[in-house]
Design an enzyme around this catalytic site. Structure first.
Site, mmCIF file in Angstrom:
data_model
loop_
_atom_site.group_PDB
_atom_site.id
_atom_site.type_symbol
_atom_site.label_atom_id
_atom_site.label_comp_id
_atom_site.label_asym_id
_atom_site.label_seq_id
_atom_site.Cartn_x
_atom_site.Cartn_y
_atom_site.Cartn_z
ATOM 1 N N HIS A 76 0.847 -1.202 0.000
ATOM 2 C CA HIS A 76 0.000 0.000 0.000
ATOM 3 C C HIS A 76 0.882 1.252 0.000
ATOM 4 O O HIS A 76 0.729 2.139 -0.836
ATOM 5 C CB HIS A 76 -0.927 0.000 1.212
ATOM 6 C CG HIS A 76 -1.526 1.333 1.528
ATOM 7 N ND1 HIS A 76 -2.454 1.943 0.703
ATOM 8 C CD2 HIS A 76 -1.316 2.209 2.545
ATOM 9 C CE1 HIS A 76 -2.797 3.112 1.215
ATOM 10 N NE2 HIS A 76 -2.107 3.304 2.326
ATOM 11 N N ASP A 105 6.782 23.374 -25.159
ATOM 12 C CA ASP A 105 6.792 22.005 -24.634
ATOM 13 C C ASP A 105 7.834 21.943 -23.530
ATOM 14 O O ASP A 105 8.427 22.950 -23.178
ATOM 15 C CB ASP A 105 7.135 21.000 -25.757
ATOM 16 C CG ASP A 105 6.572 19.606 -25.458
ATOM 17 O OD1 ASP A 105 6.809 19.116 -24.346
ATOM 18 O OD2 ASP A 105 5.894 19.031 -26.335
ATOM 19 N N TRP A 141 7.395 -0.313 4.125
ATOM 20 C CA TRP A 141 7.952 0.460 3.011
ATOM 21 C C TRP A 141 9.312 1.032 3.384
ATOM 22 O O TRP A 141 10.086 1.405 2.510
ATOM 23 C CB TRP A 141 6.998 1.588 2.593
ATOM 24 C CG TRP A 141 7.058 2.840 3.416
ATOM 25 C CD1 TRP A 141 6.460 3.048 4.618
ATOM 26 C CD2 TRP A 141 7.761 4.051 3.104
ATOM 27 N NE1 TRP A 141 6.738 4.315 5.075
ATOM 28 C CE2 TRP A 141 7.536 4.966 4.166
ATOM 29 C CE3 TRP A 141 8.547 4.475 2.033
ATOM 30 C CZ2 TRP A 141 8.071 6.247 4.193
ATOM 31 C CZ3 TRP A 141 9.076 5.769 2.066
ATOM 32 C CH2 TRP A 141 8.838 6.634 3.145
ATOM 33 N N SER A 168 13.347 7.214 -12.950
ATOM 34 C CA SER A 168 12.254 7.957 -13.555
ATOM 35 C C SER A 168 12.076 9.323 -12.890
ATOM 36 O O SER A 168 11.963 10.351 -13.562
ATOM 37 C CB SER A 168 10.971 7.129 -13.448
ATOM 38 O OG SER A 168 9.845 7.941 -13.606
ATOM 39 N N SER A 169 12.098 9.345 -11.561
ATOM 40 C CA SER A 169 11.903 10.619 -10.842
ATOM 41 C C SER A 169 13.025 11.596 -11.141
ATOM 42 O O SER A 169 12.782 12.795 -11.324
ATOM 43 C CB SER A 169 11.887 10.392 -9.331
ATOM 44 O OG SER A 169 10.839 9.590 -8.975
ATOM 45 N N HIS A 252 12.970 11.937 4.676
ATOM 46 C CA HIS A 252 12.325 13.185 5.056
ATOM 47 C C HIS A 252 12.200 14.154 3.881
ATOM 48 O O HIS A 252 11.120 14.678 3.642
ATOM 49 C CB HIS A 252 12.913 13.845 6.296
ATOM 50 C CG HIS A 252 11.990 14.919 6.729
ATOM 51 N ND1 HIS A 252 10.874 14.682 7.501
ATOM 52 C CD2 HIS A 252 11.904 16.216 6.362
ATOM 53 C CE1 HIS A 252 10.176 15.789 7.615
ATOM 54 N NE2 HIS A 252 10.785 16.744 6.934
ATOM 55 N N GLU A 254 11.843 13.306 0.986
ATOM 56 C CA GLU A 254 10.785 12.681 0.197
ATOM 57 C C GLU A 254 9.392 13.164 0.623
ATOM 58 O O GLU A 254 8.533 13.426 -0.224
ATOM 59 C CB GLU A 254 10.877 11.149 0.330
ATOM 60 C CG GLU A 254 9.674 10.369 -0.174
ATOM 61 C CD GLU A 254 9.490 10.432 -1.683
ATOM 62 O OE1 GLU A 254 10.455 10.836 -2.370
ATOM 63 O OE2 GLU A 254 8.392 10.093 -2.154
ATOM 64 N N TYR A 256 8.649 15.985 1.734
ATOM 65 C CA TYR A 256 8.465 17.334 1.195
ATOM 66 C C TYR A 256 8.347 17.333 -0.317
ATOM 67 O O TYR A 256 7.702 18.201 -0.898
ATOM 68 C CB TYR A 256 9.548 18.281 1.721
ATOM 69 C CG TYR A 256 9.184 18.647 3.130
ATOM 70 C CD1 TYR A 256 8.190 19.590 3.363
ATOM 71 C CD2 TYR A 256 9.725 17.972 4.210
ATOM 72 C CE1 TYR A 256 7.762 19.867 4.639
ATOM 73 C CE2 TYR A 256 9.303 18.245 5.488
ATOM 74 C CZ TYR A 256 8.319 19.192 5.702
ATOM 75 O OH TYR A 256 7.884 19.451 6.960
ATOM 76 N N SER A 267 -1.568 27.521 -3.780
ATOM 77 C CA SER A 267 -1.229 28.933 -3.983
ATOM 78 C C SER A 267 -1.728 29.465 -5.329
ATOM 79 O O SER A 267 -1.783 30.667 -5.542
ATOM 80 C CB SER A 267 0.282 29.138 -3.891
ATOM 81 O OG SER A 267 0.763 28.685 -2.661
ATOM 82 N N HIS A 301 14.437 12.521 13.248
ATOM 83 C CA HIS A 301 13.220 12.546 14.067
ATOM 84 C C HIS A 301 12.366 11.309 13.814
ATOM 85 O O HIS A 301 11.437 11.050 14.557
ATOM 86 C CB HIS A 301 12.414 13.845 13.886
ATOM 87 C CG HIS A 301 11.855 14.066 12.518
ATOM 88 N ND1 HIS A 301 11.701 15.306 11.983
ATOM 89 C CD2 HIS A 301 11.397 13.217 11.576
ATOM 90 C CE1 HIS A 301 11.165 15.213 10.778
ATOM 91 N NE2 HIS A 301 10.974 13.951 10.510
ATOM 92 N N HIS A 302 12.686 10.560 12.771
ATOM 93 C CA HIS A 302 11.987 9.286 12.554
ATOM 94 C C HIS A 302 12.606 8.171 13.381
ATOM 95 O O HIS A 302 12.127 7.045 13.340
ATOM 96 C CB HIS A 302 12.036 8.897 11.077
ATOM 97 C CG HIS A 302 11.285 9.857 10.202
ATOM 98 N ND1 HIS A 302 9.951 9.729 9.940
ATOM 99 C CD2 HIS A 302 11.688 10.974 9.563
ATOM 100 C CE1 HIS A 302 9.551 10.723 9.159
ATOM 101 N NE2 HIS A 302 10.592 11.496 8.919
ATOM 102 N N THR A 327 6.420 26.677 7.688
ATOM 103 C CA THR A 327 5.124 26.071 7.364
ATOM 104 C C THR A 327 3.998 26.992 7.823
ATOM 105 O O THR A 327 3.013 27.207 7.101
ATOM 106 C CB THR A 327 4.984 24.692 8.036
ATOM 107 O OG1 THR A 327 6.162 23.927 7.749
ATOM 108 C CG2 THR A 327 3.785 23.939 7.513
ATOM 109 N N LYS A 330 3.419 29.907 5.475
ATOM 110 C CA LYS A 330 2.620 29.582 4.288
ATOM 111 C C LYS A 330 1.128 29.629 4.612
ATOM 112 O O LYS A 330 0.338 30.217 3.872
ATOM 113 C CB LYS A 330 2.982 28.192 3.749
ATOM 114 C CG LYS A 330 4.451 28.060 3.411
ATOM 115 C CD LYS A 330 4.684 27.104 2.274
ATOM 116 C CE LYS A 330 4.043 27.576 1.023
ATOM 117 N NZ LYS A 330 4.933 28.121 0.032
ATOM 118 N N ARG A 449 1.374 0.655 15.369
ATOM 119 C CA ARG A 449 1.038 0.548 13.953
ATOM 120 C C ARG A 449 1.522 -0.795 13.417
ATOM 121 O O ARG A 449 2.269 -1.502 14.080
ATOM 122 C CB ARG A 449 1.670 1.704 13.167
ATOM 123 C CG ARG A 449 3.184 1.650 13.125
ATOM 124 C CD ARG A 449 3.788 2.933 12.575
ATOM 125 N NE ARG A 449 3.768 2.960 11.113
ATOM 126 C CZ ARG A 449 4.616 3.694 10.384
ATOM 127 N NH1 ARG A 449 5.542 4.442 10.972
ATOM 128 N NH2 ARG A 449 4.549 3.685 9.070
#
Ligand code: HEM
Ligand SMILES: [Cu+2]
Ligand SMILES: [Cu+2]
Lengths: 525, 378
Positions: A76, A105, A141, A168-169, A252, A254, A256, A267, A301-302, A327, A330, A449
């Site tokens: 998932h 283009d 994951w 690809s990214s 991390h 990622e 963002y 925006s 922090h993870h 944050t 914004k 979890r």
């Protein structure tokens, strides 16, 4: 042949049928492919989540074994992150960036084709593991060793799929940067770039910096498993915690990567329906840039519970809570944009407003998680699950949906059905809160979890959450209907302007726009 | 079940409105726990929560105000401002100050948590797939704590047992870890296979148990009682099924418990030195198998193809005894099969190997005595 000789028929020279899509180098076709791919992955990844919520509907094991349950949670997350959210943003970038900056283009059309067509192969590899003996990857994951090294046949498929997604990214990111740096219409200065373009440029740099780190980490996993290295094997002198450091150094940024383009979309939408220019344009750009910078120095922090030295825990706690400042800026800017505007609430605006509120709730729980002594309680519980779904589902996914409603009339030349759009919005908003809000309580009350079964005191919130999940899943079918209707040419004809308050080059083009967006450089106001 | 549901939700909502003091079966909030660390965590959690609530009211309030008053349908005409340096500086600095206000108590709490000096006793905790082993350093006592049998039996696909009929479903173990109240207990965490994480909410922390590392944490429990928690790091198929139960008792009770444990350990040692009968080995072996092996190799020994090898008809089980003993004691590196030499005692290993060689039609007919395992350890 004759058509090529006739320049005025330029728009019709592309091949039709399947080859049009296989060989296309057109930014709109590729954007469409990305978006269709993303929505199909949204449903595949979503069906895995339905299995998870079905099993968690009641205490006890009713439907699937713990082994299959773990495969579902792992797949998932991988499918949603790498298959749905990231490709959807690249699809939006493909469609909108050339039109927003006044280019014909993307700068590197063949690369563009390749970076899309890697994805179906990557996900075929990944999804095929479901049918292998031993099943799909089930170590989460986050792929922590040593657990992930216990994966069976699926392991090399997982690693190779991640490599393909990463390539690809990175190619997509290179294309965005090259396009924005070189293809802007005369007069389209960096101070005039729409925020969606700005946020995507910053995201592209994050992608180029972060994806190779992930590729390195999973390659080390591969050699640990098959070539006798011991990068992460304590018995061989390696360090399993080092994987977590490397993974989150990617991980991390990622998160963002998945939210900055969402900031960009919101925006664009809020000023349009507030009929007032975006408040604090420059500070928005500085906020995005500082979030991007900070995102590289908060990763641990993870991992507060892995047992870092005190100084390390303090550093990562301080840097993490610091992200709340840009944050907050914004969010305040969006609210100030609405302030004394002249607001109307068409479907894209509803999604964008809901994004602001619910994403903020995810930001609040993020702030709480950043406080290390409290995180020792929250870590790896449903509180974290609630947090990242508020920022990713009601954040990233809501912004993508808002963007699709916003730009769909431009893409297809047809207005979507406003009544269905609003129905989709209200059903989704109510059910998504039913789905994720109770998970805060579950986590605080002590539910870890990634467990297939739970103690009975968690039964009621889990049942409520599952009901929310089924409703939320079903509501998305409305979205498919709305989009398919517009794509197949049904509905009221859209004007070029589409929205009364819309500003920017993309709205000066016809709806639908010509095959090559701007053959002549437009005049930038 | 569906009919129960609206009533429970009603109760939950009432609790929510009635504040944190009302408590039903299902908690809504973090526990305050029974240590200074858990109280600090709770205080910090509530402080951060209220800060967030206040900010939310201000921001969402402003949003709601303009959504109501500055609507086009009410004839609002858009202003044209798009900048205000003063306001922007204020709303960058104010949140920063709020963060400093949160970081100060967080820092003091963190410093206190790291002070593991002057402990009264030390317990080593080892995470293993899927149980916890506790060793009382200096006391020469150690045991493995498994999910209790009632929960284990109910938590099977199609078990037909209603989890609500099992007391402390999934939160109960066969042998809880016991500590004295009022003493500073130091926990050393380690793992033998993959990463696990040891969490007791009432103690106020979780800490990862990582192979090759020793993590430290401490607790001084203030109130006698039974405290329950779970593993919180995904560790494979049994991750949801390795709970933690800790009993805190007064010092005299604790001493009595220690004496009992020492006597039991002496008895087990004596058991390992004698010759066991076939029946004894088979019944003990079946018990050990269910507890320790069945999660992967399944109760019928058929395993899961591609991931967990079948034992029914397995070439190792049906092959030379020495190899079979070696596989159980030392595991198979690079696979999910862990070494059990440290986790099980001589009699357990002897019995479970005997069981495997004679169950599911393997019918090898041989017996393994604890003395053989003892010899293999050298
Ligand atoms: C104010 C901003 C934020 C802060 C302070 C913050 C903080 C945190 C912290 C401390 C954790 C780790 C919790 C734990 O495992 O115990 C976490 C987890 C997570 N956050 Fe955030 N976060 C913020 C915003 C975001 C955003 C914008 C996203 C994505 C769009 C995001 C996505 C995630 C994800 C996916 C995880 C869980 C990853 C996993 O363990 O699988 N967060 N966040
Ligand atoms: Cu993070
Ligand atoms: Cu676990």
């Amino acid at each position: 042949m004759t058509e090529i000789a006739l320049p005025q028929h330029h728009e019709h020279e592309h091949p039709s049928g399947i080859t049009r899509w296989l060989f296309t180098t057109n930014h709109k076709d590729i954007g469409t492919l990305y978006l269709l791919f993303a929505v199909s992955m949204l449903f595949i990844g979503g069906s895995f989540a339905m299995v998870v919520r079905l099993e968690l509907f009641q205490p006890g094991l009713q439907f699937v074994s713990p082994h299959f349950f773990n495969q579902m949670t792992t797949m998932h997350a991988l499918v949603m992150i790498f298959g749905a959210v990231m490709p959807a943003f690249v699809g939006l970038a493909n469609w909108m960036i050339p039109m927003m900056i006044g280019a014909p283009d993307m700068a590197l059309p063949r690369l563009n084709n390749w970076s899309f067509w890697l994805l179906p192969f990557a996900f075929t590899l990944l999804l095929s593991t479901l049918f292998m003996p031993g099943g799909a990857p089930s170590g989460g994951w986050t792929m922590y060793p040593p657990l992930v090294l216990q994966t069976g046949m699926a392991f090399p498929f997982l690693i190779f799929a991640v490599h393909l997604m990463g390539i690809s990214s990175v190619m997509g990111a290179i294309n965005v940067i090259t396009t924005v740096f070189n293809m802007r219409a005369p007069g389209m200065t960096y101070h005039k770039l729409p925020l969606f373009v700005w946020t995507w440029v910053v995201t592209a740099f994050l992608l180029i910096a972060a994806m190779p780190v992930l590729a390195g980490a999973v390659t080390m996993l591969l050699t640990d498993k098959y070539f006798g290295t011991s990068f992460f094997n304590a018995a061989g002198g390696g360090d399993p915690v080092m994987f977590q450091h490397v993974f989150w150094f990617f991980g991390h940024p990622e998160v963002y990567i998945m939210i900055l383009p969402a900031f960009g979309i919101v925006s664009q939408i809020v000023p349009t329906f507030a009929r007032k220019p975006l408040f604090g344009y420059t500070s928005m750009i500085y906020a995005v840039a500082s979030i991007a910078f900070l995102s590289f120095i908060v990763w641990a922090h993870h991992m507060f519970t892995v047992g870092m030295p005190l100084a390390g825990e303090l550093f990562f706690m301080y840097s993490t809570v610091l992200i709340a400042v840009p944050t907050g800026v914004k969010v305040f800017n969006w609210v100030a944009t609405m302030w004394r505007g002249s607001m109307s609430f068409e479907t894209p605006m509803l999604w964008a407003l809901c994004f602001i509120i619910l994403f903020s709730i995810g930001g609040f729980s993020g702030l709480m998680l950043g406080l290390a002594p409290a995180d020792f309680q929250y870590q790896d519980t449903y509180f974290v699950v609630a947090h990242f779904h508020y920022v990713l589902v009601t954040g990233a996914v809501f912004a993508i949906i808002a963007g699709v409603y916003f730009w769909l009339p431009k893409w297809t030349g047809r207005m979507y059905d406003e009544r269905l759009g609003k129905l989709h919005f209200w059903l989704s908003t109510i059910s998504v809160n039913l789905l994720f809000f109770p998970q805060h309580f579950l986590g605080l009350a002590g539910m870890p979890r990634r467990i297939p079964d739970y103690a009975v005191q968690y039964a009621e919130w889990n049942m409520l959450s599952s009901i929310g999940a089924f409703l939320f899943g079903a509501s998305q079918l409305i979205f498919v209907y709305v989009v398919v209707r517009a794509m197949s040419g049904h509905g009221e004809k859209a004007t070029d302007q589409v929205w009364e308050g819309a500003r920017g080059l993309e709205w000066t083009l016809s709806s639908p726009p010509p095959y090559h967006s701007f053959n002549e450089p437009p005049k930038v106001p | 079940m569906i009919t129960r549901f609206p009533r429970s939700v009603m109760i939950a909502l009432v609790c929510l409105l009635g504040g944190g003091t009302a408590r039903a079966d299902y908690a809504l909030n973090l526990t305050q726990g029974v240590t200074s660390i858990s109280r600090e965590a709770y205080r910090l959690h509530m402080l951060a929560l209220w800060v967030c609530v206040v900010i939310a009211i201000i921001v969402f309030g402003a949003m709601a105000w303009s959504m109501y008053h500055h609507r086009k349908s009410r004839g609002a005409v858009a202003a044209t401002f798009h900048d205000n340096t003063k306001v922007e500086i204020v709303w960058s600095i104010l949140p920063f100050l709020v963060l400093v206000g949160l970081a100060i108590p967080a820092t003091t709490a963190l410093i206190a948590m790291h002070d593991t000096s002057n402990a009264d006793l030390t317990i080593k905790i080892t995470g293993q797939q899927w149980s916890w082993r506790y060793d009382y350093l200096k006391e020469d006592i150690g045991f493995v704590s498994n999910l209790d049998e009632k929960s284990a039996a109910a938590a099977k696909l199609g078990s037909g047992v209603d989890p609500r009929s099992v007391e402390h479903y999934l939160l109960n173990v066969d042998k809880p870890v016991v500590v004295p109240v009022g003493k500073k207990v130091r926990f050393l965490l380690n793992a033998s296979d993959v990463i696990h994480s040891w969490w007791l909410p009432d103690l106020g922390f979780k800490k990862d148990a990582i192979p090759g590392f020793v993590n430290e944490i401490w607790a001084r429990i203030e109130k006698p009682g039974t405290y329950r928690g779970q593993c919180t790091e995904l560790c494979g198929v049994g991750h949801g099924f390795m709970p933690i139960v800790l009993i805190a008792m007064s010092e005299p009770d604790y001493q009595a418990w220690l004496a009992g444990q020492r006597a039991a350990a002496a008895k087990a040692k004596a058991g390992a030195d004698r010759v066991w009968t076939r029946e004894e080995l088979l019944s003990k072996g079946a018990e050990v198998y269910t507890k320790t092996c069945a999660a992967c190799h399944l109760p019928g020994g058929e395993g899961i193809p591609g991931t967990f090898k079948a034992l029914k008809g397995s070439p190792v089980v049906k092959g030379p005894l020495a190899e079979h003993i070696d596989r159980v004691m030392n595991g198979k590196p690079g696979t999910a099969m862990p070494p059990f030499a440290a986790q099980l005692d001589d009699a357990d290993i002897a019995a479970v190997i005997t069981h495997e060689r004679n169950a599911w039609g393997n019918n090898m007919g041989d017996l393994v005595q604890p003395a053989q395992i003892k010899a293999a350890r050298k």
